[in-house]
Write a protein that holds these residues in place. Structure first.
Motif, PDB file in Angstrom:
ATOM      1  N   GLU A  10      36.963  49.112  25.960  1.00  0.00           N
ATOM      2  CA  GLU A  10      36.510  49.191  24.573  1.00  0.00           C
ATOM      3  C   GLU A  10      35.305  48.287  24.359  1.00  0.00           C
ATOM      4  OE1 GLU A  10      39.941  50.081  21.526  1.00  0.00           O
ATOM      5  OE2 GLU A  10      39.230  48.029  21.280  1.00  0.00           O
ATOM      6  N   HIS A  11      34.191  48.886  24.040  1.00  0.00           N
ATOM      7  CA  HIS A  11      32.966  48.165  23.665  1.00  0.00           C
ATOM      8  C   HIS A  11      32.604  47.067  24.662  1.00  0.00           C
ATOM      9  CE1 HIS A  11      33.025  50.421  20.013  1.00  0.00           C
ATOM     10  NE2 HIS A  11      34.195  49.938  19.672  1.00  0.00           N
ATOM     11  N   VAL A  12      32.652  47.414  25.923  1.00  0.00           N
ATOM     12  CA  VAL A  12      32.328  46.448  26.966  1.00  0.00           C
ATOM     13  C   VAL A  12      30.810  46.318  27.089  1.00  0.00           C
ATOM     14  CG1 VAL A  12      32.350  46.107  29.465  1.00  0.00           C
ATOM     15  CG2 VAL A  12      34.436  46.725  28.269  1.00  0.00           C
ATOM     16  N   GLN A  13      30.382  45.065  27.200  1.00  0.00           N
ATOM     17  CA  GLN A  13      28.960  44.772  27.391  1.00  0.00           C
ATOM     18  C   GLN A  13      28.827  43.803  28.550  1.00  0.00           C
ATOM     19  OE1 GLN A  13      27.249  43.221  23.770  1.00  0.00           O
ATOM     20  NE2 GLN A  13      28.426  44.643  22.524  1.00  0.00           N
ATOM     21  N   LYS A  14      27.729  43.978  29.312  1.00  0.00           N
ATOM     22  CA  LYS A  14      27.499  43.059  30.434  1.00  0.00           C
ATOM     23  C   LYS A  14      26.007  42.995  30.687  1.00  0.00           C
ATOM     24  CE  LYS A  14      28.350  40.405  33.963  1.00  0.00           C
ATOM     25  NZ  LYS A  14      28.817  39.026  33.731  1.00  0.00           N
ATOM     26  N   ARG A  15      25.536  41.792  30.767  1.00  0.00           N
ATOM     27  CA  ARG A  15      24.115  41.579  30.999  1.00  0.00           C
ATOM     28  C   ARG A  15      23.945  40.669  32.210  1.00  0.00           C
ATOM     29  NH1 ARG A  15      19.400  41.155  27.825  1.00  0.00           N
ATOM     30  NH2 ARG A  15      20.464  42.051  26.033  1.00  0.00           N
ATOM     31  N   TYR A  16      22.953  40.972  33.052  1.00  0.00           N
ATOM     32  CA  TYR A  16      22.586  40.100  34.164  1.00  0.00           C
ATOM     33  C   TYR A  16      21.181  39.589  33.888  1.00  0.00           C
ATOM     34  CZ  TYR A  16      26.521  41.997  36.816  1.00  0.00           C
ATOM     35  OH  TYR A  16      27.783  42.356  37.243  1.00  0.00           O
ATOM     36  N   GLY A  17      21.112  38.408  33.296  1.00  0.00           N
ATOM     37  CA  GLY A  17      19.803  37.874  32.949  1.00  0.00           C
ATOM     38  C   GLY A  17      19.130  38.768  31.921  1.00  0.00           C
ATOM     39  N   ASP A  59      30.546  40.381  28.966  1.00  0.00           N
ATOM     40  CA  ASP A  59      30.072  39.484  27.901  1.00  0.00           C
ATOM     41  C   ASP A  59      30.831  39.733  26.603  1.00  0.00           C
ATOM     42  OD1 ASP A  59      26.736  40.002  29.175  1.00  0.00           O
ATOM     43  OD2 ASP A  59      28.177  38.430  29.659  1.00  0.00           O
ATOM     44  N   ALA A  60      31.284  40.972  26.437  1.00  0.00           N
ATOM     45  CA  ALA A  60      32.042  41.311  25.225  1.00  0.00           C
ATOM     46  C   ALA A  60      32.892  42.530  25.536  1.00  0.00           C
ATOM     47  CB  ALA A  60      31.099  41.623  24.068  1.00  0.00           C
ATOM     48  N   GLY A  61      33.899  42.747  24.707  1.00  0.00           N
ATOM     49  CA  GLY A  61      34.695  43.963  24.859  1.00  0.00           C
ATOM     50  C   GLY A  61      36.104  43.688  25.320  1.00  0.00           C
ATOM     51  N   ARG A  62      36.859  44.765  25.386  1.00  0.00           N
ATOM     52  CA  ARG A  62      38.275  44.667  25.756  1.00  0.00           C
ATOM     53  C   ARG A  62      38.555  45.635  26.892  1.00  0.00           C
ATOM     54  NH1 ARG A  62      43.646  46.197  22.530  1.00  0.00           N
ATOM     55  NH2 ARG A  62      42.491  47.990  21.798  1.00  0.00           N
ATOM     56  N   ILE A  63      39.298  45.155  27.874  1.00  0.00           N
ATOM     57  CA  ILE A  63      39.686  46.006  28.999  1.00  0.00           C
ATOM     58  C   ILE A  63      41.170  45.785  29.254  1.00  0.00           C
ATOM     59  CG2 ILE A  63      39.299  46.634  31.409  1.00  0.00           C
ATOM     60  CD1 ILE A  63      36.550  45.362  31.234  1.00  0.00           C
ATOM     61  N   GLU A  64      41.920  46.884  29.305  1.00  0.00           N
ATOM     62  CA  GLU A  64      43.357  46.769  29.553  1.00  0.00           C
ATOM     63  C   GLU A  64      43.789  47.782  30.603  1.00  0.00           C
ATOM     64  OE1 GLU A  64      44.704  45.369  25.053  1.00  0.00           O
ATOM     65  OE2 GLU A  64      45.521  47.215  25.915  1.00  0.00           O
ATOM     66  N   ILE A  65      44.734  47.354  31.430  1.00  0.00           N
ATOM     67  CA  ILE A  65      45.371  48.245  32.397  1.00  0.00           C
ATOM     68  C   ILE A  65      46.833  48.334  31.997  1.00  0.00           C
ATOM     69  CG2 ILE A  65      45.892  48.670  34.828  1.00  0.00           C
ATOM     70  CD1 ILE A  65      42.941  48.525  34.378  1.00  0.00           C
ATOM     71  N   ALA A  66      47.242  49.492  31.552  1.00  0.00           N
ATOM     72  CA  ALA A  66      48.630  49.700  31.110  1.00  0.00           C
ATOM     73  C   ALA A  66      49.052  48.643  30.098  1.00  0.00           C
ATOM     74  CB  ALA A  66      49.581  49.686  32.307  1.00  0.00           C
ATOM     75  N   GLY A  67      48.168  48.346  29.179  1.00  0.00           N
ATOM     76  CA  GLY A  67      48.475  47.380  28.137  1.00  0.00           C
ATOM     77  C   GLY A  67      48.280  45.923  28.531  1.00  0.00           C
ATOM     78  N   VAL A  68      47.952  45.670  29.789  1.00  0.00           N
ATOM     79  CA  VAL A  68      47.735  44.296  30.262  1.00  0.00           C
ATOM     80  C   VAL A  68      46.244  43.988  30.181  1.00  0.00           C
ATOM     81  CG1 VAL A  68      47.888  42.775  32.267  1.00  0.00           C
ATOM     82  CG2 VAL A  68      49.716  44.425  31.812  1.00  0.00           C
ATOM     83  N   SER A  69      45.913  42.910  29.460  1.00  0.00           N
ATOM     84  CA  SER A  69      44.503  42.565  29.308  1.00  0.00           C
ATOM     85  C   SER A  69      43.949  42.025  30.618  1.00  0.00           C
ATOM     86  CB  SER A  69      44.337  41.517  28.210  1.00  0.00           C
ATOM     87  OG  SER A  69      43.012  41.011  28.229  1.00  0.00           O
ATOM     88  N   VAL A  70      42.883  42.623  31.057  1.00  0.00           N
ATOM     89  CA  VAL A  70      42.249  42.208  32.317  1.00  0.00           C
ATOM     90  C   VAL A  70      41.611  40.833  32.154  1.00  0.00           C
ATOM     91  CG1 VAL A  70      40.168  42.725  33.639  1.00  0.00           C
ATOM     92  CG2 VAL A  70      41.890  44.471  33.341  1.00  0.00           C
TER      93      VAL A  70
ATOM     94  N   ARG B 137      35.825  33.195  41.201  1.00  0.00           N
ATOM     95  CA  ARG B 137      36.375  33.930  40.069  1.00  0.00           C
ATOM     96  C   ARG B 137      35.401  33.881  38.902  1.00  0.00           C
ATOM     97  NH1 ARG B 137      40.327  36.642  42.486  1.00  0.00           N
ATOM     98  NH2 ARG B 137      41.898  35.347  43.398  1.00  0.00           N
ATOM     99  N   PRO B 138      35.171  35.017  38.266  1.00  0.00           N
ATOM    100  CA  PRO B 138      34.207  35.053  37.152  1.00  0.00           C
ATOM    101  C   PRO B 138      34.572  34.082  36.050  1.00  0.00           C
ATOM    102  CG  PRO B 138      34.895  37.259  37.757  1.00  0.00           C
ATOM    103  CD  PRO B 138      35.747  36.323  38.550  1.00  0.00           C
ATOM    104  N   SER B 139      35.872  33.879  35.792  1.00  0.00           N
ATOM    105  CA  SER B 139      36.264  33.035  34.671  1.00  0.00           C
ATOM    106  C   SER B 139      35.860  31.588  34.890  1.00  0.00           C
ATOM    107  CB  SER B 139      37.774  33.108  34.447  1.00  0.00           C
ATOM    108  OG  SER B 139      38.439  32.731  35.625  1.00  0.00           O
ATOM    109  N   LEU B 140      35.658  31.215  36.149  1.00  0.00           N
ATOM    110  CA  LEU B 140      35.323  29.835  36.418  1.00  0.00           C
ATOM    111  C   LEU B 140      33.824  29.626  36.603  1.00  0.00           C
ATOM    112  CD1 LEU B 140      38.260  28.957  38.811  1.00  0.00           C
ATOM    113  CD2 LEU B 140      38.000  28.331  36.433  1.00  0.00           C
ATOM    114  N   LEU B 141      33.075  30.711  36.529  1.00  0.00           N
ATOM    115  CA  LEU B 141      31.631  30.572  36.655  1.00  0.00           C
ATOM    116  C   LEU B 141      31.055  30.212  35.294  1.00  0.00           C
ATOM    117  CD1 LEU B 141      30.799  33.639  38.881  1.00  0.00           C
ATOM    118  CD2 LEU B 141      30.788  31.267  39.566  1.00  0.00           C
ATOM    119  N   PRO B 142      29.952  29.475  35.264  1.00  0.00           N
ATOM    120  CA  PRO B 142      29.346  29.147  33.964  1.00  0.00           C
ATOM    121  C   PRO B 142      28.879  30.416  33.277  1.00  0.00           C
ATOM    122  CG  PRO B 142      27.890  28.516  35.770  1.00  0.00           C
ATOM    123  CD  PRO B 142      29.193  28.914  36.389  1.00  0.00           C
ATOM    124  N   PRO B 143      28.867  30.443  31.967  1.00  0.00           N
ATOM    125  CA  PRO B 143      28.446  31.642  31.249  1.00  0.00           C
ATOM    126  C   PRO B 143      27.024  31.999  31.637  1.00  0.00           C
ATOM    127  CG  PRO B 143      29.103  29.915  29.704  1.00  0.00           C
ATOM    128  CD  PRO B 143      29.160  29.317  31.059  1.00  0.00           C
TER     129      PRO B 143
END
Lengths: 341, 145
Positions: A10-17, A59-70, B137-143
């Motif tokens: 749901e509304h996942v966002q990811k930026r690399y630089g 960076d933002a959003g929600r991800i779940e596998i069978a109701g378990v938040s990733v 692990r991504p959670s332990l990397l700086p933002p």
């Protein structure tokens, strides 16, 4: 447990630089289906899967596998997932069997069951003759099959495949396709990405088309094609049509009663892609109209809609053109540098 | 601390799993020991089938000792301190150098695993966070910026 979908993104966002790999991706996968993510290279498919499999934090959003938040419970989510990456990652000095033994231990399979599971996986994927040879001696097809076996060893609820048949010959692709269909019959949910239209068309129960980090269409392959509607006519006025002439042809074609839409494909020499009512004489009528307007015809063809047409109507370019554009923009040196950080 | 995990029942799908059963393994649990032994086994197999690192690790310090030992055997007395011979002086340095190069070589497999994608296989597995790969692990990397 509630009837949560197998996968929820749901509304996942990811930026690399500076690069926005995933702008806003949302989709949902029900249990026991094959769900395809279709898009050109660089669309954000792999990044979305990496976020799903806890290899990258969105960076933002929600991800779940069978109701378990990733994001909140990654270790729990990993137990439910099997991930087969695009690049086959094997240790060359290990044999196939040893690699599967390692995989079984990493997923904490009971020791009494490991040998049985491994034998079953090897048999299922036809790897028994090569099981005790070093993986460094395997062909590309065998390596991919072993990778699949490793991803399935712990009988995951959700199997995530990133471009499962890229680089494989037709025979190996067919073997893997048949295998995935069998898995679906057994109840495994499969999420796969591909830039091969025929693969998604052949396998997927539902498809989400991704372009530039966003889902631009979602549904069953039939729904998506019906949504676009009509037959397709590809018209080339000249081998490389001047823009003005293409615009003239476009304006003329749009006035025809059986034409629904006209798109100029600038990546293909300004050829025209027309969406027409499915009637038998569309081609003939169009040719008459072009002759009346003193426009030549370099090439003309009619076909039923495909997923490529769905992509074309949403983005204004074909999947192949999008891939070529993405390939020309890639900087392998910079990517390599980035990957080493 | 011992925990058990329930494998999904494919015929029941998601309904076959309960939240309470999906707890990750604790430190020094049987699962932790299992995954540690498996990874150690992998390294030993690599050592057995690709012994160049081990051979280099034995031959190199011997080479330093023999070569430099012979080279500086006849230096004036007292040049490397009055309380020790050149051999003692050299041995200390070789021990430190061997430890240093051994540590450097120990990190190379992780680097190659990362480069060729094998590390991803370890990272997506439900291993314990104190496992050496945890720092990836991504959670332990700086933002990210």
């Amino acid at each position: 447990m509630s009837m949560a979908p197998a996968v929820l993104v749901e509304h996942v966002q990811k930026r690399y630089g500076k690069i926005e790999a995933v702008k806003d991706v949302s989709f949902q996968v029900e249990t026991g289906v094959i769900f395809g993510l279709l898009g050109p290279n660089g669309a954000g498919k792999t990044t979305t899967l990496r976020c799903l499999c806890t290899l990258a934090a969105p960076d933002a959003g929600r991800i779940e596998i069978a109701g378990v938040s990733v994001l909140a419970q990654p270790k729990v989510a990993r137990q439910l997932l099997g991930y087969v990456a695009q690049e086959v990652a094997l240790d060359k000095v290990l044999t196939g069997r040893e690699l599967l033994q390692l995989q079984a231990a990493l997923y904490h399979l009971p020791k009494v069951k490991i040998a049985e599971r491994i034998d079953s996986a090897l048999q299922l994927l036809g790897l028994e003759p090569w099981a005790d040879q070093k993986t460094g001696t395997y062909s590309g097809g065998l390596r991919k099959r072993l990778d699949l076996a490793a991803g399935l060893l712990h009988e995951p609820m959700v199997l995530v495949l990133d471009e499962p048949t890229v680089g494989l010959d037709i025979e190996s692709r067919k073997v893997i396709w048949d295998f995935l269909r069998q898995l679906r019959e057994r109840g495994t949910t499969i999420l796969l990405t591909s830039h091969y239209l025929e693969e998604i068309d052949a396998l997927a129960d539902r498809v989400a088309i991704i372009d530039r980090g966003q889902v631009i269409a979602e549904g069953t392959p039939s729904e998506l094609k019906d949504r676009v509607g009509g037959d397709r006519i590809t018209l080339r006025i000249r081998e490389f049509t001047p823009v003005a002439e293409a615009e003239q042809a476009r304006a003329m074609a749009k006035d025809l009663p059986f034409v629904q839409d006209v798109i100029i494909n600038s990546d293909q020499g300004n050829s025209l892609n027309l969406v027409v009512n499915p009637q038998s004489d569309s081609l003939l009528e169009l040719q008459k109209a072009l002759k009346a307007a003193n426009l030549p015809i370099f090439g003309i063809a009619q076909s039923r809609p495909s997923l490529d047409d769905v992509y074309l109507s949403a983005t204004g370019r074909t999947l192949l053109d999008a891939e070529m554009a993405a390939a020309s923009k890639r900087d392998p040196k910079a990517e390599r540098k980035q990957s080493m950080r | 601390m011992t925990t058990t995990s329930v494998k999904p029942n494919l015929s029941q799908g998601i309904a076959g799993i309960t939240q309470a059963n999906l707890t990750p393994p604790g430190l020094f649990s049987p699962e932790f020991v299992q995954e540690t032994l498996a990874l150690a086994k992998r390294l030993f197999i690599q050592l057995q089938r690709r012994p160049s690192t081990l051979i280099a690790g034995i031959v190199q310090p011997l080479m330093w000792l023999v070569l430099f030992g012979a080279l500086f055997k006849n230096v004036p007395q007292g040049m490397f301190g009055v309380s020790q011979s050149y051999g003692q002086f050299l041995c200390a340095g070789v021990i430190v150098f061997t430890a240093f190069s051994g540590a450097l070589n120990a990190g190379l497999p992780v680097m190659f695993d990362r480069e060729f994608g094998f590390l991803n296989r370890l990272l997506v597995a439900p291993s314990h966070p104190d496992f050496p790969s945890f720092w990836h692990r991504p959670s332990l990397l700086p933002p990210s910026a």
